[in-house]
Design an enzyme around this catalytic site. Sequence first.
Site, PDB file in Angstrom:
ATOM      1  N   ASP A  11      65.310  28.303  47.247  1.00  0.00           N
ATOM      2  CA  ASP A  11      65.257  26.855  46.993  1.00  0.00           C
ATOM      3  C   ASP A  11      66.636  26.212  46.917  1.00  0.00           C
ATOM      4  O   ASP A  11      66.862  25.115  47.438  1.00  0.00           O
ATOM      5  CB  ASP A  11      64.531  26.566  45.670  1.00  0.00           C
ATOM      6  CG  ASP A  11      63.053  26.875  45.722  1.00  0.00           C
ATOM      7  OD1 ASP A  11      62.525  27.060  46.833  1.00  0.00           O
ATOM      8  OD2 ASP A  11      62.421  26.940  44.655  1.00  0.00           O
ATOM      9  N   HIS A  12      67.560  26.887  46.230  1.00  0.00           N
ATOM     10  CA  HIS A  12      68.841  26.239  45.952  1.00  0.00           C
ATOM     11  C   HIS A  12      69.799  26.247  47.139  1.00  0.00           C
ATOM     12  O   HIS A  12      70.845  25.594  47.092  1.00  0.00           O
ATOM     13  CB  HIS A  12      69.464  26.822  44.688  1.00  0.00           C
ATOM     14  CG  HIS A  12      68.704  26.413  43.466  1.00  0.00           C
ATOM     15  ND1 HIS A  12      68.624  25.104  43.057  1.00  0.00           N
ATOM     16  CD2 HIS A  12      67.934  27.125  42.604  1.00  0.00           C
ATOM     17  CE1 HIS A  12      67.864  25.025  41.980  1.00  0.00           C
ATOM     18  NE2 HIS A  12      67.431  26.233  41.690  1.00  0.00           N
ATOM     19  N   ARG A  20      74.385  16.600  50.794  1.00  0.00           N
ATOM     20  CA  ARG A  20      74.990  15.797  51.853  1.00  0.00           C
ATOM     21  C   ARG A  20      73.965  15.271  52.856  1.00  0.00           C
ATOM     22  O   ARG A  20      74.318  14.520  53.763  1.00  0.00           O
ATOM     23  CB  ARG A  20      76.046  16.630  52.595  1.00  0.00           C
ATOM     24  CG  ARG A  20      77.269  16.979  51.765  1.00  0.00           C
ATOM     25  CD  ARG A  20      78.081  15.765  51.373  1.00  0.00           C
ATOM     26  NE  ARG A  20      78.704  15.143  52.526  1.00  0.00           N
ATOM     27  CZ  ARG A  20      79.932  15.419  52.955  1.00  0.00           C
ATOM     28  NH1 ARG A  20      80.663  16.322  52.301  1.00  0.00           N
ATOM     29  NH2 ARG A  20      80.434  14.808  53.996  1.00  0.00           N
ATOM     30  N   HIS A  45      59.692  27.217  46.288  1.00  0.00           N
ATOM     31  CA  HIS A  45      58.912  26.328  45.423  1.00  0.00           C
ATOM     32  C   HIS A  45      58.841  24.975  46.110  1.00  0.00           C
ATOM     33  O   HIS A  45      59.807  24.221  46.113  1.00  0.00           O
ATOM     34  CB  HIS A  45      59.556  26.210  44.046  1.00  0.00           C
ATOM     35  CG  HIS A  45      58.756  25.391  43.082  1.00  0.00           C
ATOM     36  ND1 HIS A  45      59.048  25.317  41.735  1.00  0.00           N
ATOM     37  CD2 HIS A  45      57.668  24.592  43.252  1.00  0.00           C
ATOM     38  CE1 HIS A  45      58.181  24.524  41.134  1.00  0.00           C
ATOM     39  NE2 HIS A  45      57.344  24.058  42.051  1.00  0.00           N
ATOM     40  N   GLU A  72      55.418  28.939  45.756  1.00  0.00           N
ATOM     41  CA  GLU A  72      55.150  28.377  44.433  1.00  0.00           C
ATOM     42  C   GLU A  72      54.766  26.912  44.602  1.00  0.00           C
ATOM     43  O   GLU A  72      55.481  26.153  45.271  1.00  0.00           O
ATOM     44  CB  GLU A  72      56.384  28.478  43.543  1.00  0.00           C
ATOM     45  CG  GLU A  72      56.801  29.897  43.230  1.00  0.00           C
ATOM     46  CD  GLU A  72      58.055  29.971  42.376  1.00  0.00           C
ATOM     47  OE1 GLU A  72      58.338  31.071  41.865  1.00  0.00           O
ATOM     48  OE2 GLU A  72      58.752  28.942  42.220  1.00  0.00           O
ATOM     49  N   THR A 102      64.200  22.356  36.212  1.00  0.00           N
ATOM     50  CA  THR A 102      63.528  23.540  36.729  1.00  0.00           C
ATOM     51  C   THR A 102      62.237  23.709  35.936  1.00  0.00           C
ATOM     52  O   THR A 102      62.022  23.016  34.941  1.00  0.00           O
ATOM     53  CB  THR A 102      64.433  24.783  36.602  1.00  0.00           C
ATOM     54  OG1 THR A 102      63.778  25.910  37.204  1.00  0.00           O
ATOM     55  CG2 THR A 102      64.747  25.100  35.146  1.00  0.00           C
ATOM     56  N   HIS A 192      62.267  33.887  36.218  1.00  0.00           N
ATOM     57  CA  HIS A 192      62.780  32.622  35.682  1.00  0.00           C
ATOM     58  C   HIS A 192      64.025  32.878  34.836  1.00  0.00           C
ATOM     59  O   HIS A 192      63.953  33.474  33.771  1.00  0.00           O
ATOM     60  CB  HIS A 192      61.744  31.857  34.856  1.00  0.00           C
ATOM     61  CG  HIS A 192      62.058  30.378  34.768  1.00  0.00           C
ATOM     62  ND1 HIS A 192      62.294  29.610  35.894  1.00  0.00           N
ATOM     63  CD2 HIS A 192      62.207  29.536  33.723  1.00  0.00           C
ATOM     64  CE1 HIS A 192      62.543  28.365  35.528  1.00  0.00           C
ATOM     65  NE2 HIS A 192      62.509  28.295  34.217  1.00  0.00           N
TER      66      HIS A 192
END
EC number: 2.6.99.2
Length: 245
Positions: A11-12, A20, A45, A72, A102, A192
């Site tokens: 995700d990150h 950007r 997710h 997710e 989160t 998590h």
Amino acid sequence: MSKLLLGVNVDHVASLRNVRGGKFPDPVQLAILAEIAGADSITTHLREDNRHINEKDVICIKKSIQSRLNLEISTKKEMINKAINILPYSCCLVPENRQEITTESGIDVIKNKKYLKKVICKLKSLGIKVSLFVDPIKNQILSSSEINADCIEINTGKYSEQDKKENKEEINLIKLCAKYANKLGLEVHAGHGLNYFNVRSIVNIKEIKELNIGHSIISRSLIVGMQNAVKEMKDIIYSEKIKWQ
């Protein structure tokens, strides 16, 4: 010795891209690199607000990887329909709050039992393995079993946030809940807030079959590269598992 699987959440990568508004870094490319380095599955997710990963990303990741896609999603009808369209290997149902940075807690299975049972039935009828993201609470785990979930993913957020002295109690609770879930016939996952330091105690819980880790691996990849970041996590998991056999 049973193998402890590692799911890598990308995700990150999308979060960094979206700062950007361009095309890079590409979460699809990083998912492939994670897989080459030994990731057993890729987790994404897909949030209602598309704040990082979007539906196009997820579809491209599914088409590009050789391993399993774990999606997710929240339990909103719109998101369930997206899961049906994507048809991932597995779905982990999570609570969702638009204001949260989160996921803050596990899903309340007891409160939403009737609705969740219908959702699980629908997804399983399409061949999708269903997991519920739950806090380490026995009653929530029992309810997960009663509505025919395949797995639970134990929320390790509280454990991850505490210092060493405090988290002994939390790790014992996670152990008890993992054993309880296993006795009920549920496959047990955990995730998590796990990182290269606190993951060691979780690895030693034999009932846990898979870990889902994202932020710490993506953060580490900025320094050592994605493949090395995944390999380092796999090495820690393997060495700790060997130590406790």
